[in-house]
Design an enzyme around this catalytic site. Sequence first.
Site, PDB file in Angstrom:
ATOM      1  N   GLU A   1       4.783 -13.030 -14.449  1.00  0.00           N
ATOM      2  CA  GLU A   1       4.285 -11.816 -13.791  1.00  0.00           C
ATOM      3  C   GLU A   1       3.404 -10.973 -14.678  1.00  0.00           C
ATOM      4  O   GLU A   1       2.374 -10.478 -14.241  1.00  0.00           O
ATOM      5  CB  GLU A   1       5.475 -10.907 -13.430  1.00  0.00           C
ATOM      6  CG  GLU A   1       6.189 -11.228 -12.192  1.00  0.00           C
ATOM      7  CD  GLU A   1       7.297 -10.205 -11.980  1.00  0.00           C
ATOM      8  OE1 GLU A   1       7.167  -9.395 -11.064  1.00  0.00           O
ATOM      9  OE2 GLU A   1       8.296 -10.209 -12.744  1.00  0.00           O
TER      10      GLU A   1
ATOM     11  N   LYS B   1       9.596 -13.273 -15.299  1.00  0.00           N
ATOM     12  CA  LYS B   1       9.115 -12.072 -16.005  1.00  0.00           C
ATOM     13  C   LYS B   1       7.830 -12.375 -16.768  1.00  0.00           C
ATOM     14  O   LYS B   1       6.872 -11.621 -16.703  1.00  0.00           O
ATOM     15  CB  LYS B   1      10.159 -11.553 -17.010  1.00  0.00           C
ATOM     16  CG  LYS B   1      11.305 -10.764 -16.464  1.00  0.00           C
ATOM     17  CD  LYS B   1      10.990  -9.404 -15.924  1.00  0.00           C
ATOM     18  CE  LYS B   1      10.601  -9.456 -14.478  1.00  0.00           C
ATOM     19  NZ  LYS B   1      11.603  -9.345 -13.474  1.00  0.00           N
TER      20      LYS B   1
ATOM     21  N   GLU C   1      14.786 -16.104 -14.126  1.00  0.00           N
ATOM     22  CA  GLU C   1      14.317 -14.722 -14.263  1.00  0.00           C
ATOM     23  C   GLU C   1      13.416 -14.579 -15.503  1.00  0.00           C
ATOM     24  O   GLU C   1      12.397 -13.884 -15.461  1.00  0.00           O
ATOM     25  CB  GLU C   1      15.524 -13.768 -14.325  1.00  0.00           C
ATOM     26  CG  GLU C   1      15.207 -12.307 -14.514  1.00  0.00           C
ATOM     27  CD  GLU C   1      14.341 -11.670 -13.420  1.00  0.00           C
ATOM     28  OE1 GLU C   1      14.061 -12.316 -12.405  1.00  0.00           O
ATOM     29  OE2 GLU C   1      13.913 -10.531 -13.632  1.00  0.00           O
TER      30      GLU C   1
ATOM     31  N   LYS D   1       4.695  -3.582  -6.078  1.00  0.00           N
ATOM     32  CA  LYS D   1       6.140  -3.511  -6.277  1.00  0.00           C
ATOM     33  C   LYS D   1       6.916  -3.686  -4.984  1.00  0.00           C
ATOM     34  O   LYS D   1       7.959  -4.325  -4.958  1.00  0.00           O
ATOM     35  CB  LYS D   1       6.510  -2.166  -6.916  1.00  0.00           C
ATOM     36  CG  LYS D   1       7.979  -2.111  -7.244  1.00  0.00           C
ATOM     37  CD  LYS D   1       8.237  -1.352  -8.485  1.00  0.00           C
ATOM     38  CE  LYS D   1       9.675  -1.494  -8.914  1.00  0.00           C
ATOM     39  NZ  LYS D   1       9.965  -2.787  -9.552  1.00  0.00           N
TER      40      LYS D   1
ATOM     41  N   ARG E   1       2.868   0.476  -5.496  1.00  0.00           N
ATOM     42  CA  ARG E   1       2.860  -0.209  -4.203  1.00  0.00           C
ATOM     43  C   ARG E   1       1.592  -1.022  -3.987  1.00  0.00           C
ATOM     44  O   ARG E   1       1.476  -1.765  -3.006  1.00  0.00           O
ATOM     45  CB  ARG E   1       2.993   0.804  -3.069  1.00  0.00           C
ATOM     46  CG  ARG E   1       4.255   1.629  -3.127  1.00  0.00           C
ATOM     47  CD  ARG E   1       4.296   2.592  -1.978  1.00  0.00           C
ATOM     48  NE  ARG E   1       4.364   1.896  -0.711  1.00  0.00           N
ATOM     49  CZ  ARG E   1       5.482   1.457  -0.157  1.00  0.00           C
ATOM     50  NH1 ARG E   1       6.627   1.669  -0.765  1.00  0.00           N
ATOM     51  NH2 ARG E   1       5.461   0.819   0.992  1.00  0.00           N
TER      52      ARG E   1
ATOM     53  N   CYS F   1       0.834  -1.205   0.000  1.00  0.00           N
ATOM     54  CA  CYS F   1       0.000   0.000   0.000  1.00  0.00           C
ATOM     55  C   CYS F   1       0.867   1.254   0.000  1.00  0.00           C
ATOM     56  O   CYS F   1       2.020   1.215   0.411  1.00  0.00           O
ATOM     57  CB  CYS F   1      -0.939   0.112   1.201  1.00  0.00           C
ATOM     58  SG  CYS F   1      -1.905  -1.363   1.508  1.00  0.00           S
TER      59      CYS F   1
ATOM     60  N   HIS G   1      15.616 -35.221 -15.349  1.00  0.00           N
ATOM     61  CA  HIS G   1      15.250 -35.852 -14.078  1.00  0.00           C
ATOM     62  C   HIS G   1      13.773 -35.651 -13.761  1.00  0.00           C
ATOM     63  O   HIS G   1      13.359 -35.813 -12.613  1.00  0.00           O
ATOM     64  CB  HIS G   1      16.133 -35.307 -12.951  1.00  0.00           C
ATOM     65  CG  HIS G   1      17.591 -35.598 -13.177  1.00  0.00           C
ATOM     66  ND1 HIS G   1      18.117 -36.871 -13.080  1.00  0.00           N
ATOM     67  CD2 HIS G   1      18.624 -34.799 -13.555  1.00  0.00           C
ATOM     68  CE1 HIS G   1      19.414 -36.834 -13.360  1.00  0.00           C
ATOM     69  NE2 HIS G   1      19.739 -35.581 -13.668  1.00  0.00           N
TER      70      HIS G   1
ATOM     71  N   TRP H   1      -3.074  -2.491  -1.475  1.00  0.00           N
ATOM     72  CA  TRP H   1      -2.828  -3.880  -1.894  1.00  0.00           C
ATOM     73  C   TRP H   1      -3.401  -4.725  -0.774  1.00  0.00           C
ATOM     74  O   TRP H   1      -2.879  -4.734   0.340  1.00  0.00           O
ATOM     75  CB  TRP H   1      -1.331  -4.128  -2.052  1.00  0.00           C
ATOM     76  CG  TRP H   1      -0.996  -5.459  -2.649  1.00  0.00           C
ATOM     77  CD1 TRP H   1      -0.960  -5.768  -3.975  1.00  0.00           C
ATOM     78  CD2 TRP H   1      -0.624  -6.652  -1.945  1.00  0.00           C
ATOM     79  NE1 TRP H   1      -0.591  -7.084  -4.139  1.00  0.00           N
ATOM     80  CE2 TRP H   1      -0.390  -7.643  -2.915  1.00  0.00           C
ATOM     81  CE3 TRP H   1      -0.485  -6.978  -0.601  1.00  0.00           C
ATOM     82  CZ2 TRP H   1      -0.009  -8.953  -2.588  1.00  0.00           C
ATOM     83  CZ3 TRP H   1      -0.109  -8.276  -0.265  1.00  0.00           C
ATOM     84  CH2 TRP H   1       0.128  -9.235  -1.252  1.00  0.00           C
TER      85      TRP H   1
ATOM     86  N   ASN I   1      -0.433   1.699   6.031  1.00  0.00           N
ATOM     87  CA  ASN I   1       0.297   0.683   5.268  1.00  0.00           C
ATOM     88  C   ASN I   1       0.922  -0.247   6.282  1.00  0.00           C
ATOM     89  O   ASN I   1       1.625   0.213   7.183  1.00  0.00           O
ATOM     90  CB  ASN I   1       1.370   1.365   4.412  1.00  0.00           C
ATOM     91  CG  ASN I   1       2.398   0.391   3.867  1.00  0.00           C
ATOM     92  OD1 ASN I   1       2.069  -0.764   3.604  1.00  0.00           O
ATOM     93  ND2 ASN I   1       3.631   0.839   3.718  1.00  0.00           N
ATOM     94  N   GLY I   2       0.664  -1.561   6.141  1.00  0.00           N
ATOM     95  CA  GLY I   2       1.239  -2.532   7.081  1.00  0.00           C
ATOM     96  C   GLY I   2       0.158  -3.469   7.580  1.00  0.00           C
ATOM     97  O   GLY I   2      -0.911  -3.586   6.973  1.00  0.00           O
TER      98      GLY I   2
HETATM   99  C1  F6R Z   1       9.914  -9.232 -10.001  1.00  0.00           C
HETATM  100  C2  F6R Z   1       9.966  -8.353  -8.865  1.00  0.00           C
HETATM  101  C3  F6R Z   1       9.985  -8.955  -7.516  1.00  0.00           C
HETATM  102  C4  F6R Z   1      11.019  -8.237  -6.643  1.00  0.00           C
HETATM  103  C5  F6R Z   1      10.937  -8.758  -5.203  1.00  0.00           C
HETATM  104  C6  F6R Z   1      11.973  -8.118  -4.310  1.00  0.00           C
HETATM  105  O1  F6R Z   1       9.900  -8.544 -11.203  1.00  0.00           O
HETATM  106  O2  F6R Z   1       9.991  -7.160  -8.997  1.00  0.00           O
HETATM  107  O3  F6R Z   1      10.230 -10.322  -7.571  1.00  0.00           O
HETATM  108  O4  F6R Z   1      12.280  -8.453  -7.175  1.00  0.00           O
HETATM  109  O5  F6R Z   1       9.663  -8.502  -4.696  1.00  0.00           O
HETATM  110  O6  F6R Z   1      11.807  -6.739  -4.265  1.00  0.00           O
HETATM  111  P1  F6R Z   1      12.974  -5.807  -3.729  1.00  0.00           P
HETATM  112  O7  F6R Z   1      14.100  -5.898  -4.686  1.00  0.00           O
HETATM  113  O8  F6R Z   1      12.372  -4.451  -3.646  1.00  0.00           O
HETATM  114  O9  F6R Z   1      13.354  -6.354  -2.386  1.00  0.00           O
END
Ligand code: F6R
Length: 624
Positions: A505, A502, A498, A619, A27, A2, A521, A76, A102-103
């Site tokens: 997501e 990507k 990765e 994020k 957020r 949030c 395996h 969120w 937030n929290g």
């Molecule tokens: C994927 C992504 C997340 C962040 C993860 C850690 O694209 O953005 O997997 O990498 O939530 O976030 P930070 O780097 O802010 O600790």
Amino acid sequence: MCGITGYIGDHKTTDVLIDGLRRLEYRGYDSCGVAVVDAKNELYLRRVSGRVDALDELVAQDPAKGANVGVGHTRWATHGAPSEDNAHPHTDCSGRVVVVHNGIIENYLDLKEKLLASGHKFKSETDTEVIAHLMEEKLKALHVQEKAMRADMLEPVFFEAFRKTVGDLKGSFALSMVWASCPAMVLTARMHSPLVVGLGKGENFIASDVSAFLKYTKRVIFLNDGEMAAVKKDGIDFYTFQGKKVSKEAVTIQWDSTMAEKGGYKHFMLKEIHEQSEAVENTLRGRLLPLGGDVLKAETGLAAAAMKGFSNIQFIACGTAYHAGLVGRGLFENFGLRASADIASEFTDRAKLMAKDTLVIAISQSGETADTLFAVREARSAGAKVLAITNTVGSTLTREADYVLQTHCGPEIGVASTKAFLGQLAAIYLVAGHFAAARGVLSATDARRYAEDLLKMPRLIEETLELEKDIAKVAEAFSHSEHFLFISRHINFPIALEGALKIKEISYVHAEGYAAGEMKHGPIAIIYKGMPLLAVAPSGRALELMAGNIEEAKARGADVVAIVDAVSRKTVKASRYITLPQAGELFTPMLTVIPLQIFAYYVALAKKCDIDKPRNLAKSVTVR
Ligand code: F6R
């Protein structure tokens, strides 16, 4: 997660709050709202289930009159589904106390039970709403004759009731509160969730992150856990939760607000993909030479002599940052230095095993990821030292780590991380190079070659980005597929993970990233005729084995897109190729990830997904 905003001043308050929310949408974005006190000292509250644009429209239809104080929130969901009722701000029974949060309030059920027993009526399923009702109780207990008192006389009452309310809360919170009877002050408090105030002239700002108000001011003060602030038009006073006044220093943020705009790109994600060369260059600048010298010492506190004292490196991080940590593990091991990488949320027992000779490298773009912060605290209490690699100045991680290496990527707004990952890799290559040189693992000649290879990367990244159109065509060819496999080996294995992350997501398709050697395996069973398989196969020691694994997958029907360079292309047989510029073997992850980011982007674009704000995500993940 949030995002919260708060404002007091003469600008149009709803505009400032909504503009801030738009910048904090990364957020969380399932619902949002604002509350301001209008000229008649009445509360104007508007909330929507959905995005900030919808809130903006709603407010425009029936604007608030004469308001100069208020709070805003973008959510969120944790407690209670995303709905208008659960959207913040939340009010008490009188409808005059209003809070954004937030929290997570861990003791909210306890508090709610007591408040219900005293007759409070709840309108939402959130943990946050208890704060507003608790405040109402505290105000009642102070026997305030609200109507008989001038607003300025109510300030100490408001402050004291708020302080007592905060004292009853357990859990994590950044919260801001407005009381319609005392509109000359906004109160805000922090415990384990980010909170910053912005200092203006005749106006002040509150937010979860500086990007919310950078347009108005770059002078900011970060609150620490256990601190609260009384924010008025002409000044801000800071206190501990015990009510003791504290003095705090302002810092000036270097980012400017245009850095957080799309600059002609359709999405932040694409813009940020294109900023990766710059992110790497800025992160490396002035920190590389002489390798093994004390160049990092002044900035990070980490001296070359200290590097010699660590016999273990432990990476901890989440998601994309964890994948950077896996690359780091491979790099350190390549230099014969013991290294491990763990997902922060699965680190609990291992944290207790950390010893004084371990350097924990915690990687986090936001510096606010709850799992990473928790792991850092555990590791430090076991005796380890912590080096933070983060993109966020003033974040909690920077304040809790022993050493801090800031990546210089600029603000990353797209929820799917791209340039922050490249910045993290650049920082890791820096640290690993300095370690290896300081410990004598790299000879002077090898150290020079390593530094030269690393310094070439921004240019090679630029060249790789020129392949965008070709990669887009490949992506479009596969955009109807619902399943994708990504494989690689050795230092590029994390890049397969990765690539899969990507596309999951932002396109909501099923994707697996696998170590190529592990396919036989078990996972090879899922391959069907025509299944897209992206094989990361640059030149290097893993190439022959990779080529064999690709043959095995093709024999079972996989349609292979090979990420190669001109040399490895001669060895790998695939139906499509993406051919990258030639880089030193160890440095290839900085290039191989780029076509996978672009591939994911164009698959998502073809599927018309909401690329910068994928469903269910936020994020900054500030809950555990
Ligand atoms: C994927 C992504 C997340 C962040 C993860 C850690 O694209 O953005 O997997 O990498 O939530 O976030 P930070 O780097 O802010 O600790």
